[in-house]
Design a protein around this motif. Sequence first.
Motif, short mmCIF file in Angstrom:
data_model
loop_
_atom_site.label_atom_id
_atom_site.label_comp_id
_atom_site.label_asym_id
_atom_site.label_seq_id
_atom_site.Cartn_x
_atom_site.Cartn_y
_atom_site.Cartn_z
N ALA A 465 1.44 -3.04 13.68
CA ALA A 465 0.88 -4.08 12.82
C ALA A 465 1.85 -4.38 11.68
O ALA A 465 2.44 -3.48 11.09
N ALA A 466 1.99 -5.65 11.37
CA ALA A 466 2.92 -6.08 10.33
C ALA A 466 2.25 -5.98 8.96
O ALA A 466 1.90 -6.98 8.32
N ASP A 467 2.05 -4.74 8.52
CA ASP A 467 1.64 -4.44 7.15
C ASP A 467 2.89 -3.92 6.45
O ASP A 467 3.36 -2.81 6.74
N ILE A 468 3.41 -4.70 5.52
CA ILE A 468 4.72 -4.39 4.92
C ILE A 468 4.66 -4.61 3.42
O ILE A 468 4.11 -5.62 2.94
N THR A 469 5.25 -3.68 2.67
CA THR A 469 5.34 -3.79 1.22
C THR A 469 6.81 -3.80 0.81
O THR A 469 7.60 -2.98 1.29
N ILE A 470 7.17 -4.73 -0.06
CA ILE A 470 8.54 -4.83 -0.57
C ILE A 470 8.46 -4.74 -2.10
O ILE A 470 7.78 -5.54 -2.74
N PHE A 471 9.14 -3.74 -2.66
CA PHE A 471 9.07 -3.57 -4.11
C PHE A 471 10.44 -3.33 -4.71
O PHE A 471 11.39 -2.91 -4.03
N ASP A 472 10.53 -3.60 -6.00
CA ASP A 472 11.77 -3.43 -6.75
C ASP A 472 11.79 -2.00 -7.31
O ASP A 472 10.95 -1.66 -8.15
N PRO A 473 12.71 -1.16 -6.87
CA PRO A 473 12.71 0.23 -7.33
C PRO A 473 13.00 0.37 -8.83
O PRO A 473 12.72 1.41 -9.41
N ASN A 474 13.54 -0.68 -9.44
CA ASN A 474 13.85 -0.63 -10.86
C ASN A 474 12.68 -1.01 -11.76
O ASN A 474 12.64 -0.62 -12.93
#
Length: 521
Positions: A465-474
């Motif tokens: 399933a296309a459950d995806i999180t994209i976050f800024d590590p900074n």
Amino acid sequence: MSIVRLLPLYAVLLCGCTTAPFEPQKSVDILIQSGLVFTGQEQKLKQLDIGVCGNTICEIHPSGTHNVKAKTIINAQGLIVSPGFIDPHTHSLSELKSSDKNANLNYLTQGVTTVVNGNDGGGTYKITPLVQQLTTQGIGTNTAFFVGHGSVRKAVMGKAKRAATQAEISEMQSLVEHAMQAGALGFSSGLYYVPQTYADTQEVIALAKIAAKYGGIYETHLRDEGTFSIGIVQAVKEAITIAKSAQLPLHIAHIKALGVDAWGQSVAVIKLIELARHNGLRITADQYPWLASGTKLHNAIMPKWAMADSKQAFYQRLNSAKLQARLHKEIAESLRMRGGPKALLITECKNTQYVGKTLAEVANMLAMSPIDAAIQLVQQGDVRVASFNMAESDLTAFMTQPWVVTSSDGTNGHPRKFASFAQKYHQYVKEKKWLTLTEYLNRSTTLTANILGLDNRGKIKLDFAADITIFDPNTFQGEADYQHWDAISKGVHTVIVNGKIAIHNTIHTNALSGQVLLKNN
């Protein structure tokens, strides 16, 4: 070999290409480019491009090595790409059922794409109509359910302070079976709470056995997390006995050593759990990254015997002249174990002038003792408190175990509802470095999915399933605190739920693409 067959190879040799020049261009709905990806299948992060087709992951390639076009391209350069976070312990059902909060934004903005409800023994056994309601109106995150001991016990015998009869246990078993057949993940108990605290171990075993028939797990808020009744070590032993007797995996909710007398007991608890794991029991736990728990005032300090039967009976006991000496003695001891009235911060109350003040401060305002103030407050409606009762050494000890995953236990009045995943990353990965980035990601995604039996979630993997999180590590961190518990976290760039973009460039898209996740469906 004919010259026609040689031409493709000759062309490759001339151009030095790694992709065949005649490979047809593939088309996807969403292409995530150049992100540093945690797939959940290996420890190292890799720079990959990920394609989404419909509601599944359909392409995974090293960045720039493919011939894929997309309707929507997300540039993830400099960002972390992860499976969507999974929270195994929330109290978010009221929001999901509402018409204005069903997007579940406080979780989406932490990168959470799946929340579990029905913990602490509170999960309904009427799962099918609940599924229909949520599916019809739409929800912003996925959700799954436990069937709860408290709900089935109340349905069969109310809040009676006694052991169940065999006939009553059989009736409760039937309700649990109905819920498991409808897709519950397992059976949940909250043996600290009324009326579940009145149940003996054998009652819980009998109900857990039904969940075991359907491959479910046993999830529990321990009978004691400190020294309030049988003690945390004995409570863990009871949970292990239940799981072994019922022959199913054990998952301990929001593991902690609660109260000043229990500080340091994480060492004994960890040894006990490690021994059970060594002996073959599947046992795991979750934890929220805060030194204060959150609960209702009466659950925190009022004696369990006083809360039996009904609210009216509870209030009558609180006001009984004959019971005052006993009540004061037991409430005083509960307050002492929690660190005293200064350690209880009121976070939600019908009388808003008390919010943000400690029980000690409210008592001063009312010109009465903290015990009398507490007795008065609980009769004016539900009062929620943040109870500062944990030592950081115990928090550290539990968090660094490889079998402990991230959760929120999110409730109103406590920042854990809006910031647990962000807080854990910022404070304990980035700043204190108790966990590595990959340990944090694994314990927020892949390991949690494995514990819950969510077979096609928790990994960046083809056909998942296309459950995806994209976050800024900074910049990923929580903004909520005990005075501003409902502040939205920051640093999450994009969240995809079942192939639909729910958050893009930090902005909510109004998508309601969550699904109800049922076991074995």
